[in-house]
Each structure stands twice: as structure tokens, then as C-alpha cells.
Design a protein around this motif. Structure first.
Motif, PDB file in Angstrom:
ATOM      1  N   GLY A 185       0.828  -1.218   0.000  1.00 24.50           N
ATOM      2  CA  GLY A 185       0.000   0.000   0.000  1.00 24.50           C
ATOM      3  C   GLY A 185       0.854   1.256   0.000  1.00 24.50           C
ATOM      4  O   GLY A 185       2.094   1.183  -0.015  1.00 24.50           O
TER       5      GLY A 185
ATOM      6  N   GLY B  81      -1.748  -7.673  -4.042  1.00 27.33           N
ATOM      7  CA  GLY B  81      -3.097  -7.094  -3.984  1.00 27.33           C
ATOM      8  C   GLY B  81      -4.068  -8.195  -3.585  1.00 27.33           C
ATOM      9  O   GLY B  81      -4.560  -8.930  -4.451  1.00 27.33           O
TER      10      GLY B  81
ATOM     11  N   GLY C 277      -7.276  -8.509  -2.236  1.00 29.54           N
ATOM     12  CA  GLY C 277      -8.692  -8.589  -2.629  1.00 29.54           C
ATOM     13  C   GLY C 277      -8.872  -9.077  -4.059  1.00 29.54           C
ATOM     14  O   GLY C 277      -9.598 -10.041  -4.321  1.00 29.54           O
TER      15      GLY C 277
ATOM     16  N   ARG D 103      -3.320   9.979  11.013  1.00 30.07           N
ATOM     17  CA  ARG D 103      -2.170   9.150  11.364  1.00 30.07           C
ATOM     18  C   ARG D 103      -2.062   8.897  12.866  1.00 30.07           C
ATOM     19  O   ARG D 103      -0.998   8.624  13.396  1.00 30.07           O
ATOM     20  CB  ARG D 103      -0.891   9.827  10.851  1.00 30.07           C
ATOM     21  CG  ARG D 103       0.254   8.883  10.576  1.00 30.07           C
ATOM     22  CD  ARG D 103       1.398   9.615   9.921  1.00 30.07           C
ATOM     23  NE  ARG D 103       2.610   8.833   9.876  1.00 30.07           N
ATOM     24  CZ  ARG D 103       3.732   9.234   9.305  1.00 30.07           C
ATOM     25  NH1 ARG D 103       3.781  10.419   8.711  1.00 30.07           N
ATOM     26  NH2 ARG D 103       4.806   8.485   9.313  1.00 30.07           N
TER      27      ARG D 103
HETATM   28  N1  LIG Z   1      -2.581  -4.775  -0.915  1.00 27.80           N
HETATM   29  C1  LIG Z   1      -3.613  -5.181  -0.227  1.00 27.80           C
HETATM   30  O1  LIG Z   1      -4.193  -6.213  -0.537  1.00 27.80           O
HETATM   31  C2  LIG Z   1      -4.054  -4.366   0.944  1.00 27.80           C
HETATM   32  C3  LIG Z   1      -4.941  -4.903   1.899  1.00 27.80           C
HETATM   33  C4  LIG Z   1      -5.254  -4.136   3.021  1.00 27.80           C
HETATM   34  C5  LIG Z   1      -4.752  -2.847   3.145  1.00 27.80           C
HETATM   35  N2  LIG Z   1      -3.933  -2.355   2.153  1.00 27.80           N
HETATM   36  C6  LIG Z   1      -3.342  -1.020   2.226  1.00 27.80           C
HETATM   37  O2  LIG Z   1      -2.316  -1.036   3.212  1.00 27.80           O
HETATM   38  C7  LIG Z   1      -2.144   0.273   3.710  1.00 27.80           C
HETATM   39  C8  LIG Z   1      -2.095   0.238   5.223  1.00 27.80           C
HETATM   40  O3  LIG Z   1      -3.363  -0.077   5.753  1.00 27.80           O
HETATM   41  P1  LIG Z   1      -3.563  -0.115   7.337  1.00 27.80           P
HETATM   42  O4  LIG Z   1      -4.971  -0.561   7.560  1.00 27.80           O
HETATM   43  O5  LIG Z   1      -2.455  -0.856   7.974  1.00 27.80           O
HETATM   44  O6  LIG Z   1      -3.431   1.432   7.693  1.00 27.80           O
HETATM   45  P2  LIG Z   1      -3.135   2.091   9.132  1.00 27.80           P
HETATM   46  O7  LIG Z   1      -3.606   1.208  10.235  1.00 27.80           O
HETATM   47  O8  LIG Z   1      -3.633   3.486   9.071  1.00 27.80           O
HETATM   48  O9  LIG Z   1      -1.529   2.086   9.198  1.00 27.80           O
HETATM   49  C9  LIG Z   1      -0.771   2.693   8.212  1.00 27.80           C
HETATM   50  C10 LIG Z   1       0.583   3.133   8.759  1.00 27.80           C
HETATM   51  O10 LIG Z   1       1.220   3.845   7.702  1.00 27.80           O
HETATM   52  C11 LIG Z   1       2.143   4.740   8.269  1.00 27.80           C
HETATM   53  N3  LIG Z   1       2.155   6.018   7.555  1.00 27.80           N
HETATM   54  C12 LIG Z   1       3.241   6.568   6.993  1.00 27.80           C
HETATM   55  N4  LIG Z   1       2.941   7.736   6.408  1.00 27.80           N
HETATM   56  C13 LIG Z   1       1.632   7.940   6.633  1.00 27.80           C
HETATM   57  C14 LIG Z   1       0.755   8.995   6.291  1.00 27.80           C
HETATM   58  N5  LIG Z   1       1.168  10.057   5.601  1.00 27.80           N
HETATM   59  N6  LIG Z   1      -0.548   8.892   6.687  1.00 27.80           N
HETATM   60  C15 LIG Z   1      -0.985   7.815   7.361  1.00 27.80           C
HETATM   61  N7  LIG Z   1      -0.172   6.783   7.715  1.00 27.80           N
HETATM   62  C16 LIG Z   1       1.120   6.853   7.353  1.00 27.80           C
HETATM   63  C17 LIG Z   1       1.752   4.936   9.726  1.00 27.80           C
HETATM   64  O11 LIG Z   1       2.801   4.411  10.504  1.00 27.80           O
HETATM   65  P3  LIG Z   1       3.968   5.318  11.045  1.00 27.80           P
HETATM   66  O12 LIG Z   1       3.335   6.574  11.569  1.00 27.80           O
HETATM   67  O13 LIG Z   1       4.573   4.474  12.123  1.00 27.80           O
HETATM   68  O14 LIG Z   1       4.869   5.548   9.875  1.00 27.80           O
HETATM   69  C18 LIG Z   1       0.505   4.084   9.914  1.00 27.80           C
HETATM   70  O15 LIG Z   1       0.532   3.406  11.166  1.00 27.80           O
HETATM   71  C19 LIG Z   1      -3.277   1.104   3.113  1.00 27.80           C
HETATM   72  O16 LIG Z   1      -2.772   1.807   1.998  1.00 27.80           O
HETATM   73  C20 LIG Z   1      -4.280   0.074   2.674  1.00 27.80           C
HETATM   74  O17 LIG Z   1      -5.094   0.551   1.610  1.00 27.80           O
HETATM   75  C21 LIG Z   1      -3.583  -3.092   1.077  1.00 27.80           C
END
Ligand SMILES: NC(=O)c1ccc[n+]([C@@H]2O[C@H](COP(=O)([O-])OP(=O)(O)OC[C@H]3O[C@@H](n4cnc5c(N)ncnc54)[C@H](OP(=O)(O)O)[C@@H]3O)[C@@H](O)[C@H]2O)c1
Length: 354
Positions: A265, A290, A292, A341
Motif C-alpha cells: 500500500g 493485492g 482482494g 495518522r
Molecule cells: N494490498 C492489499 O491487498 C491491501 C490490503 C489491506 C490494506 N492495504 C493497504 O495497506 C495500507 C495500510 O493499511 P492499514 O490498515 O495498515 O493502515 P493504518 O492502520 O492506518 O496504518 C498505516 C501506517 O502507515 C504509516 N504512515 C506513513 N505515512 C503515513 C501517512 N502520511 N498517513 C498515514 N499513515 C502513514 C503509519 O505508521 P507510522 O506513523 O509508524 O509511519 C501508519 O501506522 C493502506 O494503503 C491500505 O489501503 C492493502
């Protein structure tokens, strides 16, 4: 006055009759694309039919106790997620609750506690999921933990094991390690028998990564690449990257020979570009994951991943870290916590008591 009053009375009678025939439920809708502050509305809607768009005419009807909140819902309030249903719509990709009805011969039945991936419609008292995306919820987990089980843990397993080919004894560097995908990846890696190095941006997030079982924690504003190389004796085997942005090149540099950087992501906001000579020089790979799109049409693979994650629950290594919890009507605040964040672990909406 009189005719109006009669019309109002008729209206109330009609609405009462309608709700006796089609039960109503409380739900959150995205009504415009102005962001988490203003795009959401609490509404009363008729309950959905037990049919899901991925399995036309069939579906598991679930009384929702908790709904998981994730980054895509934030993007959906701005119309910037790839899935763009017509407005208004009920967001919410995953839930935990109790099955009210299920297709005959499936893996779950009425009365079962389940975790389910519904794609949309989860921010509501009743939701529908495809049978192949509905999994028995272990008695070890409560509903809030169940609402954080599928998207993050299935993604983590898919990304690390199926795409990243990670094995016991290897070392993985996990970015965004206090987030939903990050904490799940730390635990799934442990379940596989791997060593984990978490990358986080604050003390609070360091504590969450440690709670999720990280072996080592490094800071994203420090010399994390050099620290990771030192801690892993020359380079990590796998990098799991849900963040992207400008740390991508250093992630490649932190890999050892045969290392894999798994792209999950872009929470950092920008999509990195790879100078492929780096891959040639380092004998490394960049792998996309990816979840999903890959598993959607593969019911057997879903069950395989579900069984692997559930056995890690039974072993005690998978325990979703629940962060902030909000009642359904405060869904906007839940989305803002992610947007700003501040979120750690899984943000959850409590939809019904118990
Ligand atoms: N590929 C797939 O199949 C798949 C499946 C599920 C989710 N995803 C994607 O994975 C990503 C993470 O999802 P999540 O649910 O883990 O999100 P989350 O709980 O919000 O965690 C994301 C982490 O990213 C870091 N980060 C760095 N820069 C950031 C910014 N500018 N704004 C917000 N966070 C930032 C933060 O950690 P620090 O502050 O410690 O840096 C935050 O803890 C998303 O993009 C989501 O769409 C992809």
C-alpha cells in the motif's frame, strides 16, 4: 391544517407498515465526497436481502456486532479509492457478528459467531457477505478482534507467504508496523517462525509494535536502514511495505541477496518508482501483493488462508490489536483517527452491545 395532518398520519402509518414488512436497520452512509468530517450520515435503511453481488442470489446474513475501519473507507469519503459505488452507499468492508441465515451446505450456519469480509455495507446493523468470505470466529477472540481479522491478517498471510515466499528462520522488516496491516504482519511472521523488525514513527507506536510481538523496533525518522542491516546480519530477507513514498529506495537497500520487497500500500501518499538497475545489482525482487483482487474469484484459496490464520489464532500467535473503538454513529471520528495518522492497531465501530 386538517388535510396536512391527515397526510402526515398516513405517511407514518405507511412507514410503520413498511418497516413491519422489511425490518429497518441503522447504518452509516457516504452521502458526498467531502472527506471524513462531513461525508457521512447516520440513516435508517431497510435490511439487506441475503444476497451478495459476488454470489448473486446467495449470501450470509449477519447481525453485526463490530465493524472494522480501514484506510480505504477514508479514501472512499473523498472518492479516491479504486472502488467507487454510486452515492449514497454504506461503506464497511469487514464485520464480526452472528449469522442470521446462511446458504445450505456451507461452512457456517444460523447462530454461528463469524468474521466476514463483505466488501461494502459493513457499517450497519445487518450486513451480507459471500459464504466463501465468512469464517467461524474462534471463542478466543471477541467481536472487536474479529472485525480486525480478515482484511489485515489475510492480507499479511497472502503478502508474506504466498507473494513474498517467506519461510521460517528468515527476517522481515515491516513498515507502518503499528498499523492494521503492520501489526497483523508482525504476528503472522511470528506464526511462520520468522524474525521481525518493526519500523514506526513514535514512542506510542513503538509500544504497539512491541505489544504485537516485534523482535526489534526501529524508528522511521532514524537510520532505520542501517539498523535493519546490522540487526539482520547484512540485510533482511523480506520487506513488507504498506507505506511506499520516499522510504522505498532505502527499503531496497536493506534487502540481502535474493531479498523480496512486497508492495502492499501507499499510506505515505506517493507511489514510488523503481530504478531496476538496483534489482540487478542487488539480486533482489519487488513483488506486488493485492489481496482482494487476487482471492476474490478463488473460494478454495480463501478457505486455505482462513484455515492458516485460524490455526495461528488457536496457537495463540494471532491476536488482533484493537485500537480506538467508536459507536456506529461516530464513524466519522473513526475515519479521522486513521486520516490524521493517530490510529494504532485496528480501529473498530461497536455496532451492537455484546
Ligand atoms: N494490498 C492489499 O491487498 C491491501 C490490503 C489491506 C490494506 N492495504 C493497504 O495497506 C495500507 C495500510 O493499511 P492499514 O490498515 O495498515 O493502515 P493504518 O492502520 O492506518 O496504518 C498505516 C501506517 O502507515 C504509516 N504512515 C506513513 N505515512 C503515513 C501517512 N502520511 N498517513 C498515514 N499513515 C502513514 C503509519 O505508521 P507510522 O506513523 O509508524 O509511519 C501508519 O501506522 C493502506 O494503503 C491500505 O489501503 C492493502
Amino acid at each position: 391544517m386538517e388535510p396536512n395532518r391527515e397526510r402526515v398520519t398516513d405517511d407514518l402509518v405507511l412507514r410503520k407498515l413498511a418497516s413491519d414488512i422489511i425490518p429497518a436497520m441503522r447504518a452509516i452512509q457516504i452521502v458526498d465526497l467531502t472527506g471524513p468530517d462531513s461525508a457521512l450520515a447516520l440513516v435508517e435503511l431497510p435490511e439487506p436481502e441475503p444476497a451478495h453481488m459476488l454470489t448473486p442470489g446467495a449470501g450470509v446474513l449477519i447481525d453485526v456486532h463490530a465493524a472494522g475501519v480501514s484506510f480505504p473507507e477514508v479514501l472512499q469519503t473523498r472518492g479516491s479509492y479504486q472502488l467507487k459505488p454510486p452515492l449514497p452507499f454504506v461503506p464497511g468492508s469487514e464485520v464480526a457478528g452472528v449469522v442470521r441465515s446462511a446458504p445450505a451446505g456451507g461452512q457456517v450456519k444460523a447462530g454461528d459467531r463469524v468474521a466476514a469480509f463483505c466488501g461494502l455495507g459493513g457499517f450497519a446493523e445487518t450486513a451480507v457477505a459471500p459464504e466463501f468470505f465468512t469464517f467461524a470466529l474462534s471463542p478466543e477472540l471477541d467481536f472487536a478482534q474479529g472485525a480486525g481479522l480478515i482484511l489485515n491478517y489475510h492480507t499479511a498471510y497472502f503478502a508474506l507467504v504466498l507473494r513474498g515466499r517467506m519461510k521460517a528462520g528468515e527476517t522481515v522488516l515491516v513498515h507502518g508496523a503499528a498499523g492494521g496491516v503492520g501489526t497483523a504482519a508482525l504476528q503472522v511472521a511470528k506464526g511462520i517462525g520468522a524474525r521481525t523488525i518493526a519500523v514506526v514513527s513514535s514512542n506510542a507506536k513503538q509500544r504497539v509494535a512491541e505489544q504485537a510481538g516485534a523482535d526489534e523496533v526501529v524508528r522511521s525518522d532514524g537510520a532505520w536502514k542501517d539498523e535493519a542491516k546490522e540487526l539482520s546480519g547484512g540485510g533482511v530477507d523480506v520487506v513488507l511495505d504498506p507505506v511506499g513514498g520516499d522510504r522505498f529506495t532505502d527499503s531496497l537497500r536493506s534487502l540481502r541477496e535474493n531479498g523480496r520487497l512486497v508492495v502492499v500500500g501507499f499510506t505515505g501518499g506517493s507511489i514510488p518508482e523503481v530504478r531496476v538497475n538496483r534489482l540487478l545489482l542487488g539480486n533482489t525482487e519487488v513483488v506486488g501483493a493485492g489481496w482482494g483482487g487476487y482471492v476474490m474469484g478463488k473460494p478454495e484459496l480463501n478457505r486455505e488462508i482462513g484455515a492458516a490464520v485460524n490455526s495461528m489464532v488457536d496457537e495463540g500467535v494471532v491476536r488482533p490489536i484493537v485500537g480506538e473503538r467508536f459507536p456506529l454513529e461516530r464513524a466519522g471520528e473513526a475515519l479521522k483517527a486513521i486520516d490524521e495518522r493517530r490510529a494504532t492497531g485496528k480501529v473498530v465501530l461497536d455496532v451492537r452491545a455484546g
